[in-house]
Motif scaffolding. Structure first.
Motif, PDB file in Angstrom:
ATOM      1  N   SER A  96     -13.867  35.320  -8.718  1.00  0.00           N
ATOM      2  CA  SER A  96     -13.794  35.654  -7.299  1.00  0.00           C
ATOM      3  C   SER A  96     -13.349  34.427  -6.497  1.00  0.00           C
ATOM      4  CB  SER A  96     -15.140  36.174  -6.804  1.00  0.00           C
ATOM      5  OG  SER A  96     -16.143  35.199  -6.986  1.00  0.00           O
ATOM      6  N   ASP A  97     -12.869  34.678  -5.294  1.00  0.00           N
ATOM      7  CA  ASP A  97     -12.429  33.619  -4.387  1.00  0.00           C
ATOM      8  C   ASP A  97     -11.377  32.725  -5.040  1.00  0.00           C
ATOM      9  OD1 ASP A  97     -12.458  32.286  -1.886  1.00  0.00           O
ATOM     10  OD2 ASP A  97     -13.772  30.732  -2.704  1.00  0.00           O
ATOM     11  N   LYS A 102      -5.138  34.595  -3.821  1.00  0.00           N
ATOM     12  CA  LYS A 102      -4.814  34.624  -2.389  1.00  0.00           C
ATOM     13  C   LYS A 102      -3.324  34.363  -2.170  1.00  0.00           C
ATOM     14  CE  LYS A 102      -9.397  33.144  -0.910  1.00  0.00           C
ATOM     15  NZ  LYS A 102     -10.201  32.042  -0.349  1.00  0.00           N
ATOM     16  N   GLU A 107      -4.437  37.380   1.146  1.00  0.00           N
ATOM     17  CA  GLU A 107      -5.887  37.343   1.386  1.00  0.00           C
ATOM     18  C   GLU A 107      -6.478  38.719   1.614  1.00  0.00           C
ATOM     19  OE1 GLU A 107      -7.732  34.275   3.618  1.00  0.00           O
ATOM     20  OE2 GLU A 107      -6.097  32.868   3.254  1.00  0.00           O
ATOM     21  N   GLU A 108      -5.718  39.620   2.222  1.00  0.00           N
ATOM     22  CA  GLU A 108      -6.233  40.965   2.486  1.00  0.00           C
ATOM     23  C   GLU A 108      -6.538  41.708   1.183  1.00  0.00           C
ATOM     24  OE1 GLU A 108      -7.711  44.252   4.248  1.00  0.00           O
ATOM     25  OE2 GLU A 108      -7.323  42.314   5.197  1.00  0.00           O
ATOM     26  N   ALA A 111     -10.081  40.721   0.219  1.00  0.00           N
ATOM     27  CA  ALA A 111     -10.941  40.463   1.376  1.00  0.00           C
ATOM     28  C   ALA A 111     -12.377  40.939   1.202  1.00  0.00           C
ATOM     29  CB  ALA A 111     -10.335  41.092   2.628  1.00  0.00           C
ATOM     30  N   THR A 112     -12.615  41.928   0.352  1.00  0.00           N
ATOM     31  CA  THR A 112     -13.967  42.421   0.088  1.00  0.00           C
ATOM     32  C   THR A 112     -14.187  42.435  -1.415  1.00  0.00           C
ATOM     33  OG1 THR A 112     -13.351  44.756  -0.130  1.00  0.00           O
ATOM     34  CG2 THR A 112     -13.824  43.941   2.115  1.00  0.00           C
ATOM     35  N   PRO A 113     -15.424  42.459  -1.848  1.00  0.00           N
ATOM     36  CA  PRO A 113     -15.667  42.528  -3.293  1.00  0.00           C
ATOM     37  C   PRO A 113     -15.012  43.750  -3.949  1.00  0.00           C
ATOM     38  CG  PRO A 113     -17.683  41.891  -2.175  1.00  0.00           C
ATOM     39  CD  PRO A 113     -16.687  42.262  -1.091  1.00  0.00           C
ATOM     40  N   GLN A 114     -14.986  44.875  -3.265  1.00  0.00           N
ATOM     41  CA  GLN A 114     -14.374  46.079  -3.822  1.00  0.00           C
ATOM     42  C   GLN A 114     -12.856  45.902  -3.952  1.00  0.00           C
ATOM     43  OE1 GLN A 114     -16.422  46.059  -1.091  1.00  0.00           O
ATOM     44  NE2 GLN A 114     -18.276  46.832  -2.069  1.00  0.00           N
ATOM     45  N   LYS A 115     -12.218  45.381  -2.911  1.00  0.00           N
ATOM     46  CA  LYS A 115     -10.778  45.139  -2.971  1.00  0.00           C
ATOM     47  C   LYS A 115     -10.444  44.102  -4.041  1.00  0.00           C
ATOM     48  CE  LYS A 115      -9.385  46.226   1.772  1.00  0.00           C
ATOM     49  NZ  LYS A 115      -8.730  45.667   2.973  1.00  0.00           N
ATOM     50  N   GLU A 116     -11.293  43.101  -4.118  1.00  0.00           N
ATOM     51  CA  GLU A 116     -11.068  42.042  -5.101  1.00  0.00           C
ATOM     52  C   GLU A 116     -11.114  42.606  -6.524  1.00  0.00           C
ATOM     53  OE1 GLU A 116     -12.180  37.427  -5.115  1.00  0.00           O
ATOM     54  OE2 GLU A 116     -13.926  38.748  -5.035  1.00  0.00           O
ATOM     55  N   THR A 146     -18.201  35.720 -10.716  1.00  0.00           N
ATOM     56  CA  THR A 146     -18.454  35.352  -9.330  1.00  0.00           C
ATOM     57  C   THR A 146     -18.768  33.862  -9.268  1.00  0.00           C
ATOM     58  OG1 THR A 146     -20.790  35.886  -9.498  1.00  0.00           O
ATOM     59  CG2 THR A 146     -19.328  37.659  -8.771  1.00  0.00           C
TER      60      THR A 146
END
Length: 161
Positions: A96-97, A102, A107-108, A111-116, A146
């Motif tokens: 993650s991150d 990105k 980045e969009e 942007a959320t854990p689900q999108k990621e 994570t």
């Protein structure tokens, strides 16, 4: 002094491939997770039984067009791991991150854990398909780590074995 001489002599010997490894691991270069990655692989029973390739973005580095120059490097390493160490699995641990995610996806997209997870699943699907075309005998499994060191399996429709 004798210890150093013996070590120097050992380093001068020709390199030999020996033994077998269970997997070839692809991970990101992110420094924040190196220790957690080793701990997790030991817990997964891969202690000293995997070859390790590091590309920024992990799976992205192996399949995303932005990193096309790296693709043959990764697949050549997989082929060599099969030849030298009889690996039977490709493990991919993304995280993650991820800065490379990105840059490549925007980045969009993460942007959320689900999108990621969705973004990483789409990339893992590409990698799994590419692996199946090149190395149909290899199992492919992907995980998302994570920043606290926990991992979740990345689901793909095209998983092998």
């Amino acid at each position: 002094m004798a210890g150093l001489a013996a070590m120097g002599a050992a380093l001068a010997l020709p390199a030999q491939a020996g033994g077998k490894a269970d997997a070839i691991l692809l991970s990101c270069m992110d420094y924040r997770l190196i220790d957690d990655l080793a701990i997790m692989l030991n817990q997964m029973q891969y202690r000293n039984s995997y070859d390790h390739v590091i590309l920024a973005g992990g799976a992205l580095g192996a399949v995303h067009p932005q990193f096309a120059a790296w693709h043959p490097v990764f697949w050549d390493h997989v082929g060599l791991a099969v030849k030298l160490h009889s690996v039977h699995e490709i493990l991919v641990i993304d995280h993650s991150d991820c800065g490379a995610a990105k840059l490549a996806l925007g980045e969009e997209a993460i942007a959320t854990p689900q999108k990621e997870m969705q973004a990483h699943a789409a990339v893992m699907e590409q990698l799994t398909q590419a692996a199946h075309e090149r190395f149909p005998e290899l199992r492919v499994r992907g995980f998302l780590m994570t920043l606290d060191g926990t991992m979740e399996r990345i689901p793909t429709a095209g998983e092998t074995h």
